[in-house]
Design a protein around this motif. Structure first.
Motif: not given
Length: 396
Positions: A204-233
């Protein structure tokens, strides 16, 4: 923060990356030893991910109720015993179960290290410390697979888990001797029966949730890169396997360098300012990556430029999102750290899985997932700014 304490927190933060990356080179060997295939061996990695997601939510309330040291000592000891059990595994089923228990122990360091930083530092200094801890996150993907491969070729696969056992035992001794209790005693301990209510409060703490999800989706991009880079490269652009580590490492070095720059930047404008600015650059790099991927270039380098930008941005986004989310949590920093880690991990793992779902033999799936993560990160960054300015938050 004293250097010795910073080194201990860095070692605790390394449990997750080391336990994931250290044994990756052993997958084919484990498949032969246990008379199975690599796909079944990967279940041991999946079990570790499940343990991380579940364990973090348990350690948060424990760290708020019993202090930071006791749950941490139990978790590190559990990680050490489970690592030894992995080394002695007579079957794949044993290894999978031991990896799950190993994760339950290892995530204690991830949760408690963030809580300790919050206990000792204000938001600006927290961002500086988190930036310094990012050095571990950046180096682990570079060094751990190389060290794991060396151990595998010289001493065999059990030596990887024996090294994890020794490393965690040394950390256990360091925590017992040098890590002070950082949870102050001026407020009564948080009761365990209120853990679910505390998590509801955090949602219910919207600022906490917002910061957590902002960081979560940022790090999700890194996980997508880790998962897909072996095939692409390797598969798509024919990069030799021995050169993959160099490309992977160059992006990790960019991440490390920007994280250290962030420690200097936050002293001037604060973590929230740089988080709000950098998230737009992350989105722009993601859009450029998507446009290049759709053009299907014959060479790899046009993809590498925006990809480097995306990964480097994380050196600012991750520490600052964590510092802003943890600010003001006080005695409940353990629960906040646990929910922060679990949310970010679930989102990141989902993004990595989405790369596999969208796989079509091109670089498009990786690019579109990273772009979508950037778009959502910007959206939640704007949501956070609105939440912090809303009357309900100001009054609260």
């Amino acid at each position: 923060m004293p250097l010795r304490l910073l080194l201990i927190l860095g070692a605790l933060s390394a449990f997750g990356p080391l336990a994931i990356d250290f044994y990756l080179p052993s997958f084919p060997t484990l498949a032969r030893v246990f008379a199975t295939d690599v796909e079944h061996v990967q279940l041991s990695l999946a079990a570790y991910f499940v343990g991380l997601a579940m364990g973090q939510l348990a350690y948060g309330p424990l760290a708020d109720r019993f202090g930071r040291r006791k749950p941490l000592l139990v978790g590190v000891a559990l990680f050490s015993v489970a690592s030894l059990a992995c080394a002695l595994a007579p079957s794949l089923e044993w290894l999978i179960a031991a990896r799950f228990v190993q994760a339950l122990g290892g995530c204690a360091g991830m949760v408690v290290s963030r809580a300790v930083v919050r206990d000792l530092c204000d938001p600006i200094n927290s961002a500086k410390v988190f930036s310094q801890l990012m050095l571990v996150m950046g180096l682990a993907p570079i060094l751990a697979p190389l060290a794991g491969g060396l151990l595998l070729s010289t001493l065999g696969w059990p030596s990887i888990f024996i090294c994890l056992t020794l490393f965690s035992f040394i950390c256990l001794l360091a925590v017992a001797k040098w890590l002070p209790e950082t949870l102050t005693k001026d407020v009564p301990p948080a009761p365990l029966r209120g853990a679910i209510g505390e998590y509801k409060r955090l949602f219910a703490n919207l600022p906490f949730l917002g910061y957590a999800l902002t960081g979560g989706f940022a790090v999700a991009g890194m996980f997508a890169y880790i998962a897909g880079s072996p095939f692409v490269f390797i598969e798509l652009y024919g990069i030799p396997v021995e050169h993959y580590g160099l490309l992977f490492g160059s992006n990790a070095l960019g991440f490390i360098a920007v994280a250290q720059l962030n420690a200097w930047l936050v002293a001037r404008h604060g973590p929230a300012y740089w988080l709000g600015k950098t998230v737009w650059f992350y989105l722009a790099c993601g859009l450029a990556l998507l446009m290049v991927a759709l053009a299907e270039p014959q060479a790899l380098w046009p993809l590498l430029i925006p990809l480097f930008g995306c990964i480097a941005c994380l050196g600012i986004l991750l520490p600052n999102a964590s510092a802003c989310a943890m600010a003001g949590q006080g005695r409940h920093a353990g629960s906040a750290s646990a929910l922060l880690g679990s949310l970010q991990f679930v989102i990141a793992a989902s993004a990595a899985a989405m790369v596999g779902v969208l796989h079509d033999g091109s670089a498009w799936p990786v690019a579109v997932v990273i772009f979508a993560c950037g778009l959502l990160a910007v959206g939640f960054s704007l949501f956070t700014r609105w939440a912090e300015r809303s009357p309900s938050h100001v009054q609260g």
